[in-house]
Design a protein around this motif. Sequence first.
Motif, PDB file in Angstrom:
ATOM      1  N   MET A 238      62.329  85.131  25.276  1.00  0.00           N
ATOM      2  CA  MET A 238      63.666  86.039  24.992  1.00  0.00           C
ATOM      3  C   MET A 238      63.370  87.177  26.082  1.00  0.00           C
ATOM      4  N   MET A 239      64.414  87.514  26.526  1.00  0.00           N
ATOM      5  CA  MET A 239      64.499  88.981  27.475  1.00  0.00           C
ATOM      6  C   MET A 239      65.418  89.975  26.748  1.00  0.00           C
ATOM      7  N   GLU A 240      64.894  91.144  26.589  1.00  0.00           N
ATOM      8  CA  GLU A 240      65.833  92.177  25.866  1.00  0.00           C
ATOM      9  C   GLU A 240      65.542  93.696  26.426  1.00  0.00           C
ATOM     10  N   GLN A 241      66.623  94.168  26.392  1.00  0.00           N
ATOM     11  CA  GLN A 241      66.686  95.285  26.880  1.00  0.00           C
ATOM     12  C   GLN A 241      67.578  96.286  26.136  1.00  0.00           C
ATOM     13  N   THR A 242      67.400  97.528  25.966  1.00  0.00           N
ATOM     14  CA  THR A 242      68.209  98.641  25.370  1.00  0.00           C
ATOM     15  C   THR A 242      68.996  99.566  26.372  1.00  0.00           C
ATOM     16  N   PHE A 243      70.074 100.129  25.864  1.00  0.00           N
ATOM     17  CA  PHE A 243      70.871 100.734  26.694  1.00  0.00           C
ATOM     18  C   PHE A 243      71.358 102.133  26.038  1.00  0.00           C
TER      19      PHE A 243
END
Length: 179
Positions: free
Chosen positions: A1-6
């Motif tokens: 899984m790939m995850e990023q905050t913004f």
Amino acid sequence: MMEQTFLLQPFPSGQSLPNLKIIGRIERNANRLVIYYELVGDLKDIAIALPCDTPARKHELWQDTCLEFFLGIEKSDRYWEFNLSPSGHWNVYRFDGYREGMQEEIAFKMLPFKVASAADSSELVVEIELDKIVSKESAIELAITAVVKDKNGEVTYWALTHTGTEADFHRRDSFIIKL
């Protein structure tokens, strides 16, 4: 899984800005995309549509408060614009290139998402199966954006980055999240 905050930034302009912060996170697991938006601040001054009983595909949602994202395939001019109204209304448009060949994306018959609101925050979560438009092997590039309309009718434009002299969410150099 790939995850990023913004964290979205308002387009720099001379107008006064609402006391607002737009944050969230985005995940891609195989070919399921999940985007979580949260608006935090003085929401009593923001025109936010109430959830409706029968969400439907609608045009020109960006004329009111609308959470959006743009999705492109790496090394391709084609991209999609997803519009999500807090009311539950939605739309998806496909483009062949920069603002070219706009048409409704018929691969999506509905776009269910959840909205929850409190006095000082509003959340929207959307989950999308990308198989309809993108293979799971394809690298994607995203721009997360929002149009915010206050109760006086003033509109501000929010994005991960603003790369031009005018607010323009379609600029491919603003699709800075890579998944």
